[in-house]
Structure formats: structure tokens, C-alpha cells
Design a protein around this motif. Structure first.
Motif, PDB file in Angstrom:
ATOM      1  N   GLY B 128       0.824  -1.211   0.000  1.00  0.00           N
ATOM      2  CA  GLY B 128       0.000   0.000   0.000  1.00  0.00           C
ATOM      3  C   GLY B 128       0.857   1.258   0.000  1.00  0.00           C
ATOM      4  N   GLU B 129       0.336   2.310  -0.623  1.00  0.00           N
ATOM      5  CA  GLU B 129       1.104   3.558  -0.714  1.00  0.00           C
ATOM      6  C   GLU B 129       0.788   4.446   0.486  1.00  0.00           C
ATOM      7  N   ASP B 130      -0.469   4.423   0.919  1.00  0.00           N
ATOM      8  CA  ASP B 130      -0.881   5.329   1.993  1.00  0.00           C
ATOM      9  C   ASP B 130      -1.104   4.554   3.274  1.00  0.00           C
ATOM     10  N   ILE B 131      -0.688   5.138   4.369  1.00  0.00           N
ATOM     11  CA  ILE B 131      -0.886   4.505   5.660  1.00  0.00           C
ATOM     12  C   ILE B 131      -1.759   5.404   6.516  1.00  0.00           C
ATOM     13  N   LEU B 132      -2.826   4.828   7.049  1.00  0.00           N
ATOM     14  CA  LEU B 132      -3.695   5.593   7.942  1.00  0.00           C
ATOM     15  C   LEU B 132      -3.233   5.351   9.369  1.00  0.00           C
ATOM     16  N   LEU B 133      -3.137   6.429  10.125  1.00  0.00           N
ATOM     17  CA  LEU B 133      -2.665   6.284  11.506  1.00  0.00           C
ATOM     18  C   LEU B 133      -3.831   5.856  12.405  1.00  0.00           C
ATOM     19  N   SER B 134      -4.162   4.551  12.329  1.00  0.00           N
ATOM     20  CA  SER B 134      -5.163   3.989  13.232  1.00  0.00           C
ATOM     21  C   SER B 134      -4.562   3.906  14.632  1.00  0.00           C
ATOM     22  N   HIS B 135      -5.394   3.605  15.637  1.00  0.00           N
ATOM     23  CA  HIS B 135      -4.854   3.472  16.986  1.00  0.00           C
ATOM     24  C   HIS B 135      -3.866   2.321  17.072  1.00  0.00           C
ATOM     25  N   GLU B 136      -4.135   1.248  16.315  1.00  0.00           N
ATOM     26  CA  GLU B 136      -3.218   0.115  16.336  1.00  0.00           C
ATOM     27  C   GLU B 136      -1.856   0.518  15.772  1.00  0.00           C
ATOM     28  N   GLU B 137      -1.875   1.234  14.644  1.00  0.00           N
ATOM     29  CA  GLU B 137      -0.619   1.716  14.051  1.00  0.00           C
ATOM     30  C   GLU B 137       0.093   2.654  15.020  1.00  0.00           C
ATOM     31  N   LEU B 138      -0.689   3.527  15.641  1.00  0.00           N
ATOM     32  CA  LEU B 138      -0.089   4.516  16.536  1.00  0.00           C
ATOM     33  C   LEU B 138       0.623   3.840  17.702  1.00  0.00           C
ATOM     34  N   ARG B 139      -0.058   2.872  18.298  1.00  0.00           N
ATOM     35  CA  ARG B 139       0.544   2.200  19.459  1.00  0.00           C
ATOM     36  C   ARG B 139       1.783   1.417  19.071  1.00  0.00           C
ATOM     37  N   GLU B 140       1.734   0.740  17.933  1.00  0.00           N
ATOM     38  CA  GLU B 140       2.912  -0.007  17.491  1.00  0.00           C
ATOM     39  C   GLU B 140       4.079   0.949  17.211  1.00  0.00           C
ATOM     40  N   ARG B 141       3.804   2.019  16.499  1.00  0.00           N
ATOM     41  CA  ARG B 141       4.877   2.938  16.089  1.00  0.00           C
ATOM     42  C   ARG B 141       5.454   3.714  17.269  1.00  0.00           C
ATOM     43  N   MET B 142       4.679   3.840  18.343  1.00  0.00           N
ATOM     44  CA  MET B 142       5.164   4.570  19.519  1.00  0.00           C
ATOM     45  C   MET B 142       5.675   3.612  20.611  1.00  0.00           C
ATOM     46  N   SER B 143       5.846   2.320  20.264  1.00  0.00           N
ATOM     47  CA  SER B 143       6.186   1.349  21.316  1.00  0.00           C
ATOM     48  C   SER B 143       7.591   1.552  21.872  1.00  0.00           C
ATOM     49  N   GLY B 144       8.418   2.340  21.204  1.00  0.00           N
ATOM     50  CA  GLY B 144       9.751   2.616  21.719  1.00  0.00           C
ATOM     51  C   GLY B 144       9.780   3.705  22.775  1.00  0.00           C
ATOM     52  N   ASN B 145       8.630   4.235  23.141  1.00  0.00           N
ATOM     53  CA  ASN B 145       8.542   5.264  24.177  1.00  0.00           C
ATOM     54  C   ASN B 145       7.684   4.762  25.327  1.00  0.00           C
ATOM     55  N   LEU B 146       8.347   4.481  26.446  1.00  0.00           N
ATOM     56  CA  LEU B 146       7.614   3.977  27.609  1.00  0.00           C
ATOM     57  C   LEU B 146       7.209   5.136  28.513  1.00  0.00           C
ATOM     58  N   CYS B 147       6.104   4.947  29.232  1.00  0.00           N
ATOM     59  CA  CYS B 147       5.651   5.938  30.204  1.00  0.00           C
ATOM     60  C   CYS B 147       5.398   5.219  31.516  1.00  0.00           C
ATOM     61  N   ARG B 148       6.236   5.509  32.502  1.00  0.00           N
ATOM     62  CA  ARG B 148       6.114   4.790  33.777  1.00  0.00           C
ATOM     63  C   ARG B 148       4.857   5.209  34.528  1.00  0.00           C
ATOM     64  N   CYS B 149       4.338   6.394  34.248  1.00  0.00           N
ATOM     65  CA  CYS B 149       3.104   6.835  34.912  1.00  0.00           C
ATOM     66  C   CYS B 149       1.876   6.212  34.257  1.00  0.00           C
ATOM     67  N   GLY B 150       2.055   5.593  33.111  1.00  0.00           N
ATOM     68  CA  GLY B 150       0.907   5.003  32.433  1.00  0.00           C
ATOM     69  C   GLY B 150      -0.055   6.043  31.895  1.00  0.00           C
ATOM     70  N   ALA B 151       0.475   7.157  31.393  1.00  0.00           N
ATOM     71  CA  ALA B 151      -0.387   8.199  30.834  1.00  0.00           C
ATOM     72  C   ALA B 151      -0.747   7.907  29.374  1.00  0.00           C
ATOM     73  N   TYR B 152      -0.708   6.630  29.013  1.00  0.00           N
ATOM     74  CA  TYR B 152      -0.845   6.267  27.600  1.00  0.00           C
ATOM     75  C   TYR B 152      -2.144   6.761  26.964  1.00  0.00           C
ATOM     76  N   ASN B 153      -3.261   6.702  27.723  1.00  0.00           N
ATOM     77  CA  ASN B 153      -4.518   7.124  27.081  1.00  0.00           C
ATOM     78  C   ASN B 153      -4.435   8.563  26.596  1.00  0.00           C
ATOM     79  N   GLY B 154      -3.925   9.438  27.449  1.00  0.00           N
ATOM     80  CA  GLY B 154      -3.790  10.840  27.065  1.00  0.00           C
ATOM     81  C   GLY B 154      -2.778  11.029  25.939  1.00  0.00           C
ATOM     82  N   ILE B 155      -1.702  10.256  25.990  1.00  0.00           N
ATOM     83  CA  ILE B 155      -0.665  10.351  24.951  1.00  0.00           C
ATOM     84  C   ILE B 155      -1.258   9.969  23.595  1.00  0.00           C
ATOM     85  N   VAL B 156      -1.987   8.845  23.583  1.00  0.00           N
ATOM     86  CA  VAL B 156      -2.590   8.382  22.333  1.00  0.00           C
ATOM     87  C   VAL B 156      -3.604   9.408  21.824  1.00  0.00           C
ATOM     88  N   GLU B 157      -4.428   9.958  22.734  1.00  0.00           N
ATOM     89  CA  GLU B 157      -5.422  10.965  22.307  1.00  0.00           C
ATOM     90  C   GLU B 157      -4.743  12.189  21.702  1.00  0.00           C
TER      91      GLU B 157
END
Ligand code: FAD
Ligand code: FES
Ligand code: FES
Lengths: 328, 173
Positions: B128-157
Motif C-alpha cells: 500500500g502507498e498510503d498509511i492511515l494512523l489507526s490506533h493500532e498503528e499509533l501504538r505499534e509505532r510509539m512502542s519505543g517510548n515507555l511511560c512509567r506513569c501510564g499516561a498512555y490514554n492521554g498520549i494516544v489521544e
């Protein structure tokens, strides 16, 4: 970290001249070497940065690819020819590390990255024959959940951690090398070695030898290939077990097949027994299971990693089923 | 040769052992970039090198001579925040804030990768030529950034609001 000199090489000839000096090491992205230097596991006297060497991703006559050693992991995975013609390679790279690390890591560095065995990393507190030959291996009787099930020795049970290399082993890649004695080529599967009595020696490279490129031969059926990685979390973790495979099918028969396993041995494990059993045989669940059984027949469990033998068998069968389903 | 940091040309350190992270924090006085693990495992030290996200802890500063580094300070400042910085504030994309500069630099680099069509581990169609930034894509692509406070919901939003599939679709309308 011990002090060292930093130099940049702009062509392979001058890189080899500098890299052949005593205490010199090549530097790719640094994601493995800098880490090991900080732990005082690697103590080079000089670093020769080879990320500026020429060489991109070039089409070869007949359909293969030549990949310069300095090509970054992201650049290789995003290249259209890789995505379309060798999807197992793109998928293997994308299953490894993180976006940031893939942007930094080079092909040469990925190939020569060292094991992630925690005893190898524990310079202060553990014995490791890879670090200090002859002192013993604390992994054999220790926490060895991530360790080897194939081809290990009593001196070393570490595994090679790369995902990319599993695909390169399956794809019949060839490594281009350059040393003070000149240039040579080596089958990718002959580059890494099993530990035997010399676990401190990871590869068949001569001291000072530089990887200049990796060549992938044309393999039309690899357009139907994939990479499956099983790990403790869904991203950013090394493989417990992984499988790269390509399947060529005609009239319900396996015409050709390539399989390699990751996370199971001191080197990317080309599954030659399984391939030989499958080639020319029927495309069936029974033959897939028999091939996986044969490949893992010589597997040996340590105290903590027995689960990997079944996991490897099942992952191999699942990948073959996926690929044959795609074809049917 | 010099290292350009947020537009300013600086001499690289004489001691080749100095990491890019220590150079930014100690020599340049840019303490926005954080040291979490110092071994590549957490993403807190993420900065942009010529627009690409990298880990400054596993980099020697001398490797980046002749290149241009952007840190969180270079993306935006109080009063003129980067849209993603603003979105992190609005969506509670942090608690202690330690991982935040790395999260933001990483997401900016990630957005450029998406725009270029770089696939990820969860991309189904590699052709595919175009990639849509779905939540699944977003979480996978951001997996190299950990948050010890677990603020992931806000980060993803915050990232989804700034770069997500819905946002991109709206922008295209
Ligand atoms: C937190 C973390 C998670 C990771 N997860 C994964 C994962 O899931 N899967 C995976 O596969 N990998 C993973 N990695 C490893 C990563 O892929 C490697 O660190 C990277 O590929 C090494 O490439 P580099 O260019 O940075 O190598 P460097 O660190 O620069 O070099 C590594 C070695 O290669 C030698 N070298 C480099 N280039 C050449 C050359 N051209 N010729 C000869 N010798 C050369 C160096 O001398 C050194 O010995 C992870 C790393 C980290 C830090
Ligand atoms: S500080 Fe660099 S990845 Fe954790
Ligand atoms: S906000 Fe505290 S670590 Fe992420």
C-alpha cells in the motif's frame, strides 16, 4: 567507557586500512556497540565510523538486490522492492527494536550485533565464556528462558538476537567482505557460527574485515513470504522464537520452500531438514507437522526454555499454513 | 565541522565518549531531553536528527557532526507551543512529564515516517502507498517510548488528535 579515537571513513579501502589497526572497530549506528562500550564489555581503542561509505539499495541484473552495509534498517524495510519482492525481510526488520533504533541501525551493524544474554551483559557479576573465554557460563544453570534450543554447547547457550538476519538466512543472501587481503564473498548462512568450544567468536570474519554489502538473489516465490515473531509483549521485545518462510506451490505440491528460525540458536537457523522434507511433497497439515518435527528433533531444552521447542514447532507449522492459505 | 542544535552551530565535544544526550543536557544546557535508562530501552532521550527520530543516549555526539538536531526546546516554547505540545496539555498526555519530551519528539518523527509511507509491524498491506494512523498503528509505532506513569490514554489521544486518521481525513476534506 575507556577513551578511544573516533574517525570517519569515506570509502571502503581507507576504512579497511583504519579498521585493520589493533584495537580498532567499525561503527555503524552504534546502537549495540556504544551500549556494550558503556558496560565495558567492548573496549576499542579507535572507532571507524562506516556510515558514510557509499552504497544504497541497487537492483541487480536478473532481479536481485545489492544492499550497502551502511543502509539503515528503516530504509531497507521501506524500500518498495523489498516490500513487494521480499516481504519476509521487510516484516522481519519491522518486527525488531523500535522506530528510533531502526532509524539508527545499519545493515552491517544489525548482522554483527551481539547476543542479549543477560549474563553476557553482566560484566560485574556473572561468568561468561563469550566475555572471558574459559571462565564458565552462568546461563547454563541460571535463568535461561530466552536461550538456545538448537546447536548450543556446554560452553555457551546464547542466541543471536537479530530478526533481520533470520530473513537473510532464508533468502540465500550473500555477504560481501573486504579485508586487508582483498575482497571475498560468503554465504550468509556461513557467516555466523555455532559456539562449540569458542563462544567468544561470533562469526567467520577475519579480524578487521569489513562488511561492504549484502546481496539477495532473485527469488520470485519470495513475494509470498512472511516473518512471524513470538515474544513476551506485542512490540519492542526480542524474539522467543521467530520464523521466516517462503513457499512456492504448484498443483497442491510444494515446489520450493525457504525456512529459517530465530531466537533458537547462536546463529540464524536455516531449517534445511524441514525444507528437504517439504520440497516436492504434498501441501498438507501432516507434512508441515512432520517437517517441523524433523527440524526440532535435535533440540535440547535447558532448565528454563523447554517451552521453546513446542513453540518453535507450532510457529513453523502456523507460518506454513498461513502461506499455503494465502496461495490456495 | 559543527553540530547544529535547534538552529545554533556548536563545536562537537573533544572527548569522543560524550553521548549526544549528555552533550545536549550538559554542554548545551538543554535539559528538556531526558535520561531514563541510558541503554536504548525507554525512549525518553528521543530527539530528531535531520527530522528523523533517534535515541540520543546510544549516540556519540561526534557521530552527529555536520547534522542538525532538534530537541523539545526547538519544537516549541511557552507562548508558541508546537501543536502536539498543545495537544499533550489538553489531553493530559502526562503525569510526571519525564517521558513527555521523548514522546513528543518521537511522535513528530513518526508523523514524517507515515507521510513517507514507511510501513510498520502491524501494516497489513506492505504494498500500500498510503498509511492511515489507526490506533493500532499509533501504538505499534510509539512502542519505543515507555511511560512509567501510564499516561498512555492521554498520549494516544493527543497524538491521534494531531496526526490521526480522523484528523488527516478532516484535513483532506
Ligand atoms: C532496546 C533495544 C531493543 C532491540 N530490539 C531488537 C529486536 O527486537 N530485534 C532485533 O533484531 N534487534 C533489536 N535490537 C538490536 C538492534 O537491531 C541492533 O543494535 C542494531 O541492528 C545494530 O546496528 P548498528 O548499526 O547500530 O550497529 P553498531 O552498534 O554500530 O555495531 C554493531 C557491531 O557491528 C560492527 N559493524 C558495524 N558495521 C560494520 C561493517 N560494515 N562491517 C563490519 N563490522 C561492522 C561493529 O563493529 C559492532 O561490533 C535492539 C536494540 C536495543 C538497544
Ligand atoms: S535514555 Fe535513551 S532510551 Fe532510555
Ligand atoms: S508521564 Fe511520567 S513517565 Fe510518562
Amino acid at each position: 567507557m575507556t577513551p578511544f579515537r573516533y574517525m570517519r571513513a569515506t570509502d571502503a579501502a581507507s576504512a579497511v586500512l583504519k579498521g585493520g589497526a589493533a584495537g580498532a572497530r567499525y561503527l555503524g549506528g552504534g546502537t549495540n556497540l556504544v551500549d556494550l562500550m558503556r558496560e565495558n564489555i567492548e573496549t576499542p581503542e579507535s572507532l571507524v565510523d562506516v556510515t558514510g561509505l557509499p552504497g544504497g539499495i541497487d537492483e541487480l541484473p536478473g532481479g536481485g538486490l545489492r544492499i550497502g552495509a551502511a543502509v539503515r534498517n528503516t530504509a531497507l524495510a521501506e524500500h518498495r522492492a523489498v516490500r513487494l519482492r521480499y516481504p519476509m525481510l521487510a516484516r522481519a526488520i519491522l518486527a525488531g527494536a523500535s522506530g528510533q533504533i531502526r532509524n539508527m541501525a545499519t545493515v552491517g551493524g544489525n548482522i554483527l550485533q551481539r547476543t542479549r544474554c543477560s549474563y553476557f551483559y553482566d560484566e560485574a557479576g556473572s561468568r561468561c565464556n563469550k566475555r572471558h573465554p574459559g571462565e564458565g557460563c552462568d546461563a547454563v544453570g541460571g535463568f535461561n528462558r530466552n536461550h538456545a534450543i538448537l546447536g548450543a554447547s556446554s560452553a555457551c547457550v546464547a542466541v543471536h538476537p537479530s530478526d533481520m538476519c533470520v530473513a537473510l538466512a532464508a533468502l540465500d543472501a550473500v555477504v560481501h567482505l573486504r579485508g586487508n587481503g582483498g575482497e571475498r564473498r560468503l554465504a550468509f548462512t556461513a557467516l555466523h557460527r555455532l559456539p562449540g568450544e569458542l563462544p567468544d567468536v561470533d562469526t567467520m570474519l577475519q579480524p578487521g574485515e569489513l562488511i561492504t554489502a549484502v546481496e539477495i538473489p532473485p527469488m520470485p516465490f519470495a513475494a509470498r513470504s512472511t516473518y512471524r515473531k513470538v515474544r513476551d509483549r506485542s512490540s519492542y521485545a526480542f524474539a522467543l522464537v521467530s520464523v521466516a518462510a517462503a513457499l512456492d506451490v504448484e498443483g497442491g505440491q510444494v515446489r520450493d520452500v525457504r525456512i529459517a528460525l530465530g531466537g533458537v540458536a547462536h546463529k540464524p537457523w536455516r531449517a534445511e531438514r524441514a525444507e528437504a522434507l517439504l520440497r516436492g511433497g504434498p501441501l498438507s497439515a501432516t507434512s508441515f507437522a512432520a517437517a517441523a518435527e524433523a527440524e526440532l528433533a535435535s533440540a535440547q531444552a535447558l532448565s528454563g526454555n523447554g517451552f521453546k521447542i513446542d513453540l518453535a514447532r507450532r510457529t513453523l507449522v502456523a507460518v506454513l499454513e498461513d502461506l499455503s492459505g494465502e496461495i490456495a | 565541522m559543527t553540530i547544529v542544535v535547534n538552529g545554533a552551530a556548536l563545536d562537537a565535544p573533544h572527548d569522543a565518549r560524550v553521548s549526544l544526550l549528555d552533550f545536549l543536557r550538559e554542554t548545551c544546557g538543554l535539559s528538556g531531553t531526558k535520561k531514563g535508562c541510558d541503554q536504548g530501552a525507554c525512549g525518553a532521550c528521543t530527539v530528531l536528527a535531520d527530522g528523523e527520530r533517534i535515541l540520543s543516549c546510544l549516540s556519540l555526539a561526534v557521530q552527529y557532526e555536520g547534522r542538525s538536531i532538534t530537541t523539545i526546546e526547538g519544537l516549541g516554547q511557552p507562548g508558541r507551543l508546537h501543536p502536539l505540545q498543545q495537544a499533550f496539555v489538553e489531553h493530559d498526555g502526562f503525569q510526571c512529564g519525564y517521558c513527555t519530551p521523548g514522546q513528543i519528539c518521537s511522535a513528530v518523527g513518526m508523523a514524517a515516517e507515515i507521510a513517507r509511507g514507511v510501513p510498520s509491524h502491524v501494516t497489513v498491506d506492505l504494498g500500500g502507498e498510503d498509511i492511515l494512523l489507526s490506533h493500532e498503528e499509533l501504538r505499534e509505532r510509539m512502542s519505543g517510548n515507555l511511560c512509567r506513569c501510564g499516561a498512555y490514554n492521554g498520549i494516544v489521544e493527543a497524538i491521534a488528535e494531531t496526526y490521526g486518521a480522523e484528523t488527516l481525513a478532516e484535513a483532506a476534506e
